[in-house]
Design a protein around this motif. Structure first.
Motif, PDB file in Angstrom:
ATOM      1  N   VAL A  89       5.997   5.073   5.170  1.00 34.35           N
ATOM      2  CA  VAL A  89       5.362   6.364   4.901  1.00 34.35           C
ATOM      3  C   VAL A  89       4.036   6.477   5.629  1.00 34.35           C
ATOM      4  CG1 VAL A  89       4.298   7.769   3.082  1.00 34.35           C
ATOM      5  CG2 VAL A  89       6.522   6.698   2.693  1.00 34.35           C
ATOM      6  N   LYS A  90       3.845   7.578   6.334  1.00 32.48           N
ATOM      7  CA  LYS A  90       2.614   7.780   7.099  1.00 32.48           C
ATOM      8  C   LYS A  90       1.586   8.641   6.377  1.00 32.48           C
ATOM      9  CE  LYS A  90       4.960   7.356  11.583  1.00 32.48           C
ATOM     10  NZ  LYS A  90       5.278   8.039  12.872  1.00 32.48           N
ATOM     11  N   ASP A  91       2.028   9.510   5.484  1.00 33.64           N
ATOM     12  CA  ASP A  91       1.118  10.448   4.827  1.00 33.64           C
ATOM     13  C   ASP A  91       0.183   9.708   3.860  1.00 33.64           C
ATOM     14  OD1 ASP A  91       0.779  13.578   4.178  1.00 33.64           O
ATOM     15  OD2 ASP A  91       0.572  12.422   2.332  1.00 33.64           O
ATOM     16  N   ASN A  92      -1.130   9.785   4.125  1.00 32.14           N
ATOM     17  CA  ASN A  92      -2.097   9.064   3.298  1.00 32.14           C
ATOM     18  C   ASN A  92      -2.138   9.563   1.870  1.00 32.14           C
ATOM     19  OD1 ASN A  92      -3.000   7.212   5.203  1.00 32.14           O
ATOM     20  ND2 ASN A  92      -4.514   8.642   6.044  1.00 32.14           N
ATOM     21  N   GLY A  93      -1.923  10.859   1.677  1.00 33.58           N
ATOM     22  CA  GLY A  93      -1.940  11.403   0.320  1.00 33.58           C
ATOM     23  C   GLY A  93      -0.883  10.759  -0.556  1.00 33.58           C
ATOM     24  N   TYR A  94       0.343  10.619  -0.026  1.00 34.57           N
ATOM     25  CA  TYR A  94       1.416  10.005  -0.808  1.00 34.57           C
ATOM     26  C   TYR A  94       1.230   8.492  -0.920  1.00 34.57           C
ATOM     27  CZ  TYR A  94       3.776  14.461  -1.015  1.00 34.57           C
ATOM     28  OH  TYR A  94       4.080  15.768  -1.282  1.00 34.57           O
ATOM     29  N   ARG A  95       0.663   7.876   0.086  1.00 32.13           N
ATOM     30  CA  ARG A  95       0.352   6.448  -0.019  1.00 32.13           C
ATOM     31  C   ARG A  95      -0.657   6.213  -1.147  1.00 32.13           C
ATOM     32  NH1 ARG A  95       1.361   3.441   5.060  1.00 32.13           N
ATOM     33  NH2 ARG A  95      -0.452   2.158   4.620  1.00 32.13           N
ATOM     34  N   ASN A  96      -1.646   7.102  -1.257  1.00 27.71           N
ATOM     35  CA  ASN A  96      -2.662   6.968  -2.305  1.00 27.71           C
ATOM     36  C   ASN A  96      -2.065   7.136  -3.698  1.00 27.71           C
ATOM     37  OD1 ASN A  96      -4.498   6.671  -0.256  1.00 27.71           O
ATOM     38  ND2 ASN A  96      -5.393   8.705  -0.461  1.00 27.71           N
ATOM     39  N   ILE A  97      -1.148   8.095  -3.837  1.00 25.01           N
ATOM     40  CA  ILE A  97      -0.520   8.342  -5.137  1.00 25.01           C
ATOM     41  C   ILE A  97       0.244   7.117  -5.615  1.00 25.01           C
ATOM     42  CG2 ILE A  97       1.337   9.640  -6.259  1.00 25.01           C
ATOM     43  CD1 ILE A  97       0.392  12.074  -4.571  1.00 25.01           C
ATOM     44  N   ILE A  98       1.031   6.528  -4.708  1.00 21.33           N
ATOM     45  CA  ILE A  98       1.810   5.343  -5.080  1.00 21.33           C
ATOM     46  C   ILE A  98       0.885   4.144  -5.317  1.00 21.33           C
ATOM     47  CG2 ILE A  98       3.541   3.692  -4.262  1.00 21.33           C
ATOM     48  CD1 ILE A  98       4.625   6.440  -5.223  1.00 21.33           C
ATOM     49  N   ARG A  99      -0.167   4.032  -4.503  1.00 21.38           N
ATOM     50  CA  ARG A  99      -1.127   2.946  -4.713  1.00 21.38           C
ATOM     51  C   ARG A  99      -1.738   3.008  -6.113  1.00 21.38           C
ATOM     52  NH1 ARG A  99      -5.786   4.806  -2.099  1.00 21.38           N
ATOM     53  NH2 ARG A  99      -5.969   5.835  -4.128  1.00 21.38           N
ATOM     54  N   ASP A 100      -2.172   4.196  -6.515  1.00 22.45           N
ATOM     55  CA  ASP A 100      -2.800   4.349  -7.825  1.00 22.45           C
ATOM     56  C   ASP A 100      -1.822   4.029  -8.953  1.00 22.45           C
ATOM     57  OD1 ASP A 100      -5.144   5.072  -6.621  1.00 22.45           O
ATOM     58  OD2 ASP A 100      -4.912   7.231  -6.955  1.00 22.45           O
ATOM     59  N   LYS A 101      -0.574   4.468  -8.791  1.00 27.96           N
ATOM     60  CA  LYS A 101       0.433   4.181  -9.820  1.00 27.96           C
ATOM     61  C   LYS A 101       0.700   2.676  -9.894  1.00 27.96           C
ATOM     62  CE  LYS A 101       3.635   5.701 -12.771  1.00 27.96           C
ATOM     63  NZ  LYS A 101       4.844   6.451 -12.415  1.00 27.96           N
ATOM     64  N   ALA A 102       0.775   2.025  -8.737  1.00 31.29           N
ATOM     65  CA  ALA A 102       1.023   0.579  -8.714  1.00 31.29           C
ATOM     66  C   ALA A 102      -0.138  -0.190  -9.338  1.00 31.29           C
ATOM     67  CB  ALA A 102       1.263   0.111  -7.284  1.00 31.29           C
ATOM     68  N   VAL A 103      -1.361   0.224  -9.035  1.00 26.97           N
ATOM     69  CA  VAL A 103      -2.535  -0.437  -9.606  1.00 26.97           C
ATOM     70  C   VAL A 103      -2.512  -0.349 -11.126  1.00 26.97           C
ATOM     71  CG1 VAL A 103      -5.054  -0.280  -9.847  1.00 26.97           C
ATOM     72  CG2 VAL A 103      -4.020  -0.208  -7.586  1.00 26.97           C
ATOM     73  N   SER A 104      -2.163   0.827 -11.658  1.00 25.43           N
ATOM     74  CA  SER A 104      -2.146   1.012 -13.110  1.00 25.43           C
ATOM     75  C   SER A 104      -1.068   0.148 -13.774  1.00 25.43           C
ATOM     76  CB  SER A 104      -1.917   2.481 -13.459  1.00 25.43           C
ATOM     77  OG  SER A 104      -0.606   2.889 -13.094  1.00 25.43           O
ATOM     78  N   ILE A 105       0.001  -0.165 -13.033  1.00 23.01           N
ATOM     79  CA  ILE A 105       1.082  -0.984 -13.586  1.00 23.01           C
ATOM     80  C   ILE A 105       0.771  -2.476 -13.474  1.00 23.01           C
ATOM     81  CG2 ILE A 105       3.490  -1.681 -13.209  1.00 23.01           C
ATOM     82  CD1 ILE A 105       3.994   1.225 -12.340  1.00 23.01           C
ATOM     83  N   LEU A 106       0.201  -2.879 -12.327  1.00 23.92           N
ATOM     84  CA  LEU A 106       0.024  -4.298 -12.048  1.00 23.92           C
ATOM     85  C   LEU A 106      -1.249  -4.894 -12.634  1.00 23.92           C
ATOM     86  CD1 LEU A 106       1.162  -4.308  -8.324  1.00 23.92           C
ATOM     87  CD2 LEU A 106       2.401  -5.251 -10.270  1.00 23.92           C
ATOM     88  N   LYS A 107      -2.161  -4.044 -13.141  1.00 25.15           N
ATOM     89  CA  LYS A 107      -3.391  -4.600 -13.709  1.00 25.15           C
ATOM     90  C   LYS A 107      -3.030  -5.469 -14.903  1.00 25.15           C
ATOM     91  CE  LYS A 107      -4.308  -0.616 -16.676  1.00 25.15           C
ATOM     92  NZ  LYS A 107      -5.219   0.494 -16.945  1.00 25.15           N
ATOM     93  N   PRO A 108      -3.808  -6.513 -15.201  1.00 28.51           N
ATOM     94  CA  PRO A 108      -3.498  -7.395 -16.322  1.00 28.51           C
ATOM     95  C   PRO A 108      -3.407  -6.612 -17.631  1.00 28.51           C
ATOM     96  CG  PRO A 108      -5.255  -8.299 -14.976  1.00 28.51           C
ATOM     97  CD  PRO A 108      -5.019  -6.911 -14.492  1.00 28.51           C
ATOM     98  N   VAL A 109      -2.328  -6.809 -18.355  1.00 25.45           N
ATOM     99  CA  VAL A 109      -2.135  -6.127 -19.627  1.00 25.45           C
ATOM    100  C   VAL A 109      -2.821  -6.895 -20.737  1.00 25.45           C
ATOM    101  CG1 VAL A 109      -0.405  -5.313 -21.273  1.00 25.45           C
ATOM    102  CG2 VAL A 109       0.070  -5.205 -18.823  1.00 25.45           C
ATOM    103  N   ARG A 110      -3.654  -6.207 -21.497  1.00 28.21           N
ATOM    104  CA  ARG A 110      -4.362  -6.859 -22.591  1.00 28.21           C
ATOM    105  C   ARG A 110      -3.396  -7.093 -23.745  1.00 28.21           C
ATOM    106  NH1 ARG A 110      -7.601  -2.953 -20.404  1.00 28.21           N
ATOM    107  NH2 ARG A 110      -9.574  -3.668 -19.553  1.00 28.21           N
ATOM    108  N   PRO A 111      -3.702  -8.039 -24.614  1.00 26.97           N
ATOM    109  CA  PRO A 111      -2.827  -8.296 -25.758  1.00 26.97           C
ATOM    110  C   PRO A 111      -2.651  -7.044 -26.616  1.00 26.97           C
ATOM    111  CG  PRO A 111      -4.480 -10.013 -25.531  1.00 26.97           C
ATOM    112  CD  PRO A 111      -4.847  -8.932 -24.576  1.00 26.97           C
TER     113      PRO A 111
END
Length: 462
Positions: free
Chosen positions: A299-321
């Protein structure tokens, strides 16, 4: 090792974070004697509700949107970030938008309203018109194709006529043309979807759908729901789906993602890939890292790259107990539910569980603020607790509802695993819980702010 790899990917995603578009508040003053209900769609075609309360409402936007009236006409109004709009209703109870001292913008806000009145609905949410229904022969399909094309021409003629009589900008003129063209493509695809067996039998399906895709490519990528829905339908129709781009499981995702990669091109492909991945990304999805890496490669479009990046960050961040009740505060710091309760011992606490996407929740906000003003000098705290999964959605909605000025506006992280949420069976919102001065729950499902019983309940326990 998997946990370390996930953390490294989060850091990598954050390290190469481009600047986001600036968020601006659009102010809409409602002069009518009732609320208006609207919705719009974001870059991955996810719907967002908007309630225009009597008086002033703020809408946080980073780009222009088509605001759709949530009634039988579904009239769109093209709205820009940062502008000041006024709305009232006409004799047919339709919303009439205007911009003070700007006749060009006021004309632009009238165009689609007048078009719908003259030529019929241009957005129907997927419900078929008579010319999109199932028929018996290919000749009947062809007759309906001509009906759709005649309707497209009548709408294009309307734009030209409107333009002759009213001043509109060249940029808006192009947008109006795109909306009509995309509506025709969407109408054709729905006709083909409802007659898919017939068209496949007569070996017409592929050529008809390919013509629609070619039309979208000729129109060029347009970040509005008419284009986005047409693009999604042009993919979903190959999988015989009624709901545009409905992802049922990871295997379904893999099939559609691979098809979009090979069949489409340009920003339309970037959008479809982003939309497929956005809908499947969740803590339960096992291939987050691999899928994001593959996405960024293609994917070349930065807007869509940013959207997926933000979603991935929210999923992969350490989950608290589970059960810690960690909450982000609008000023950027954090606390916990238990710490908040401890800090407000000896006071009544009204918990308002809501979310950015919950229209009934947000329609209660004006009444909630009136009650808060009524008891401003009393021993009671009003806490607005969002269960949004995306922090940006919460911050945007909190800004629109002007919750940043309130000391108790929170985002409840890991709401689905929070012990307080589970213990109190908070499965639907809006939900209001009144906690007594002794820290015990008085009402686990308190009346809504718009109901007089809430004030009576508060007075009883103050």
């Amino acid at each position: 090792m998997k946990r370390i790899a996930a953390l490294l990917l989060v850091l990598l995603l954050l390290q190469f974070r481009p600047e986001a578009q600036e968020m601006q508040l659009t102010t809409i003053t409602n002069h009518a004697d009732e609320n208006f209900y609207f919705y719009y769609h974001d870059s991955v075609a996810m719907g967002r509700p908007v309630v225009l309360h009597k008086g002033q409402t703020r809408l946080a936007l980073t780009s222009p949107v088509l605001l759709l009236h949530a009634n039988q006409d579904q009239i769109p109004y093209y709205v820009y970030p940062g502008e000041k709009l006024y709305v009232e209703k006409d004799k047919e109870n339709r919303a009439v938008f205007s911009v003070k001292d700007d006749p060009v913008r006021s004309n632009e806000l009238l165009l689609f309203k007048d078009m719908v009145a003259q030529t019929g609905k241009i957005y129907d949410g997927g419900r078929p018109e008579f010319y999109q229904k199932k028929v018996r022969t290919a000749d009947s399909v062809q007759l309906f194709i001509q009906t759709i094309k005649r309707k497209e021409k009548s709408r294009l003629d309307f734009i030209e006529s409107f333009r002759m009589q009213h001043s509109i900008s060249q940029s808006f003129y192009k947008i109006a043309i795109q909306v009509v063209q995309c509506t025709a493509v969407k109408d054709l695809l729905l006709l083909y979807r409802n007659n898919i067996e017939l068209l496949k039998r007569d070996k017409l399906f592929e050529s008809y759908v390919n013509e629609c895709i070619a039309s979208l490519e000729k129109i060029g990528y347009a970040p509005n729901i008419f284009y986005l829905h047409a693009a999604m339908q042009s993919l979903s129709i190959h999988f015989d789906q009624v709901v545009p781009l409905d992802i049922t499981d990871t295997n379904d995702f893999a099939r559609k993602y691979a098809f979009a990669q090979t069949r489409f091109s340009g920003t339309m492909r970037d959008f479809l890939l982003a939309t497929c991945l956005f809908r499947v990304l969740s803590p339960k999805f096992n291939n987050v890292q691999k899928s994001v890496a593959d996405f960024n490669q293609h994917v070349k479009d930065n807007g869509y790259r940013n959207i997926i990046r933000d979603k991935a960050v929210s999923i992969l961040k350490p989950v608290r107990p589970a059960g810690t009740g960690e909450m982000a505060i609008t000023n950027g710091s954090s606390t916990t539910l238990s710490a908040f309760f401890e800090a407000n011992k000896g006071k009544l606490i009204l918990l308002d569980f809501w979310a950015s996407w919950c229209a009934p929740c947000r329609s209660e906000m004006p009444a909630s603020k009136k009650i808060q003003a009524q008891f401003s000098n009393k021993q009671i705290v009003f806490a607005y607790i969002s269960i949004d999964q995306n922090k940006k959605d919460w911050l945007r909605a909190a800004a629109e509802e002007e919750l940043h000025s309130y000391p108790a506006s929170f985002l409840l992280e890991n709401a689905d695993t929070n012990s307080f949420v589970k213990a109190n069976k908070i499965t639907t919102i809006p939900r209001y819980i009144l906690i007594g001065k002794d820290g015990k729950i008085i009402a686990g499902d308190a009346p809504r702010p718009s109901e007089p019983d809430l004030v009576t309940l508060i007075k009883k326990h103050l």
